[in-house]
Design a protein around this motif. Structure first.
Motif, short mmCIF file in Angstrom:
data_model
loop_
_atom_site.label_atom_id
_atom_site.label_comp_id
_atom_site.label_asym_id
_atom_site.label_seq_id
_atom_site.Cartn_x
_atom_site.Cartn_y
_atom_site.Cartn_z
N ALA A 81 -3.08 -9.24 -6.63
CA ALA A 81 -2.07 -8.20 -6.42
C ALA A 81 -1.89 -7.36 -7.69
O ALA A 81 -1.82 -6.12 -7.63
CB ALA A 81 -0.74 -8.83 -6.01
N LEU A 82 -1.80 -8.04 -8.83
CA LEU A 82 -1.67 -7.31 -10.09
C LEU A 82 -2.91 -6.47 -10.37
O LEU A 82 -2.81 -5.34 -10.88
CB LEU A 82 -1.43 -8.29 -11.23
N LEU A 83 -4.08 -7.00 -10.04
CA LEU A 83 -5.30 -6.25 -10.28
C LEU A 83 -5.38 -5.02 -9.40
O LEU A 83 -5.82 -3.95 -9.85
CB LEU A 83 -6.52 -7.16 -10.02
N LEU A 84 -4.93 -5.12 -8.16
CA LEU A 84 -4.92 -3.96 -7.26
C LEU A 84 -3.97 -2.88 -7.76
O LEU A 84 -4.30 -1.68 -7.77
CB LEU A 84 -4.54 -4.40 -5.84
N VAL A 85 -2.78 -3.30 -8.19
CA VAL A 85 -1.83 -2.33 -8.74
C VAL A 85 -2.40 -1.67 -9.99
O VAL A 85 -2.27 -0.46 -10.22
CB VAL A 85 -0.49 -3.03 -9.05
N LEU A 86 -3.07 -2.47 -10.81
CA LEU A 86 -3.65 -1.93 -12.03
C LEU A 86 -4.74 -0.90 -11.73
O LEU A 86 -4.81 0.16 -12.39
CB LEU A 86 -4.23 -3.07 -12.87
N VAL A 87 -5.57 -1.19 -10.73
CA VAL A 87 -6.64 -0.25 -10.38
C VAL A 87 -6.05 1.09 -9.93
O VAL A 87 -6.51 2.17 -10.34
CB VAL A 87 -7.53 -0.85 -9.27
N VAL A 88 -5.02 1.03 -9.10
CA VAL A 88 -4.40 2.27 -8.62
C VAL A 88 -3.76 3.02 -9.78
O VAL A 88 -3.89 4.26 -9.89
CB VAL A 88 -3.38 1.96 -7.52
N LEU A 89 -3.07 2.30 -10.65
CA LEU A 89 -2.41 2.97 -11.77
C LEU A 89 -3.42 3.63 -12.71
O LEU A 89 -3.20 4.76 -13.16
CB LEU A 89 -1.56 1.95 -12.55
N VAL A 90 -4.51 2.96 -12.98
CA VAL A 90 -5.49 3.52 -13.91
C VAL A 90 -6.27 4.66 -13.27
O VAL A 90 -6.43 5.73 -13.86
CB VAL A 90 -6.44 2.41 -14.40
N MET A 91 -6.77 4.45 -12.05
CA MET A 91 -7.61 5.46 -11.42
C MET A 91 -6.82 6.70 -11.00
O MET A 91 -7.39 7.80 -10.95
CB MET A 91 -8.33 4.87 -10.20
N VAL A 92 -5.54 6.54 -10.70
CA VAL A 92 -4.71 7.69 -10.33
C VAL A 92 -3.84 8.14 -11.51
O VAL A 92 -3.74 9.34 -11.80
CB VAL A 92 -3.81 7.36 -9.11
N GLY A 93 -3.23 7.19 -12.19
CA GLY A 93 -2.31 7.56 -13.27
C GLY A 93 -2.99 8.17 -14.47
O GLY A 93 -2.44 9.06 -15.12
N TYR A 94 -4.20 7.71 -14.80
CA TYR A 94 -4.89 8.24 -15.97
C TYR A 94 -5.10 9.75 -15.88
O TYR A 94 -4.69 10.50 -16.78
CB TYR A 94 -6.22 7.51 -16.15
N PRO A 95 -5.74 10.29 -14.82
CA PRO A 95 -5.91 11.75 -14.78
C PRO A 95 -4.60 12.49 -14.62
O PRO A 95 -4.44 13.59 -15.16
CB PRO A 95 -6.84 11.96 -13.57
N VAL A 96 -3.65 11.92 -13.87
CA VAL A 96 -2.38 12.62 -13.66
C VAL A 96 -1.62 12.76 -14.97
O VAL A 96 -1.12 13.84 -15.32
CB VAL A 96 -1.54 11.88 -12.61
N VAL A 97 -1.52 11.68 -15.74
CA VAL A 97 -0.77 11.72 -17.00
C VAL A 97 -1.43 12.65 -17.99
O VAL A 97 -0.77 13.51 -18.60
CB VAL A 97 -0.64 10.30 -17.57
#
Length: 307
Positions: free
Chosen positions: A61-77
């Protein structure tokens, strides 16, 4: 690969921007993916030691949340904070802008990030196949996220000739420009004015006047002085930049003369061994004349300067 693209600003002014196509965008994307996978690998190693042994559901679960945060949050931020640039785009010299040429905001970066994760690259994008196909079919190299967000990726770096174009003082504005306080002129605004002067004759007359007048107003507000009556915008900008360059040259010449003066005033050399006579140093003389800056060329389209 790139091509010229005509974009229309909010003032209905046509802009000629160099659109980033598939090759440069793919290179920027590859650099961003390397950064993202490095972040994922580091975070996964941390979770391996932090999560209790045997609790695989929590780890997944933590790994899935991390993947979404990195793959989406990185370009957005990154694209939100840097006004359209990720680390990969910074390295390649690209920037995301709105289709009207303006800077993007958080909502544009969020739509691009979500569409990139779901449609263009990862979830449904077949590892970028969708983005490549859509970009090849688009005249401006836009992917699905660009169409949904109303954005475009352009080449930010100007050609070398535009940065080093000669700027000369328009006749009749020497005395007016000498009284300006140029310390208040931002470097970014000066660079934009220089790029405009390097290619304003290539634009349509309407676009050239509108863009030049907008830059002249910004420069005038920064310097606290209006554009003199009867002076074209290009001449106003050329006078400001030429005076700025002349002052930079004058400071460089003064530093050169001071350095030459210091080198000329050499003290006598000390005795090389006890009892030896000191060797006289070179006789100080006047410093050499500093080099004369190259003379400018006459300005095309002369105008009648203000009285």
């Amino acid at each position: 690969m790139h091509e010229e693209s005509e974009l229309v600003t909010g003032e209905a002014v046509v802009l000629d921007l160099r659109v980033a196509k598939l090759a440069s965008r793919a290179l920027a994307m590859a650099l961003d993916v390397l950064v993202q996978f490095a972040l994922l690998l580091t975070a996964a190693m941390v979770f391996t030691f932090a999560v209790p042994v045997g609790d695989e559901s929590l780890f997944l679960a933590l790994l899935l949340v991390l993947v979404v945060l990195v793959m989406v949050g990185y370009p957005v931020v990154f694209e939100t904070l840097s006004r359209g640039r990720s680390l990969g785009k910074m390295a390649v010299g690209l920037r995301v802008v709105r289709v009207d040429g303006g800077p993007i905001r958080f909502r544009h970066a969020l739509v691009r990030g979500l569409a990139g994760f779901v449609v263009d690259f990862w979830a449904l994008g077949l590892f970028g196949a969708v983005a490549v196909i859509v970009s090849l079919c688009s005249s401006n190299g836009r992917r699905v996220g660009d169409f949904l967000a109303g954005t475009l990726v352009v080449r930010e770096r100007a050609p070398a000739g535009a940065l080093h174009a000669a700027i000369v003082m328009p006749p009749g504005l020497e005395g007016w420009a000498a009284q300006l306080d140029l310390t208040r002129l931002p470097d970014a605004l000066a660079l934009a004015s220089r790029q405009f002067l390097a290619r304003f004759r290539e634009l349509s007359p309407e676009a050239s006047h509108a863009l030049g007048w907008g830059l002249a107003q910004q420069v005038g507000n920064a310097l606290g002085t209006p554009v003199p009556p009867g002076v074209p915008p290009w001449a106003f900008l050329a006078a400001v930049l030429a005076e700025r360059r002349n002052r930079d040259h004058a400071r460089a010449f003064q530093a050169y003369a001071a350095q030459a003066q210091a080198q000329a005033q050499v003290q006598p050399m000390a005795a090389p061994w006890p009892g030896a006579q000191p060797q006289p140093g070179p006789v100080a003389g006047p410093p050499p004349d500093p080099p004369t800056p190259p003379s400018g060329t006459p300005v095309a389209n002369p105008f009648t300067p203000p009285s």
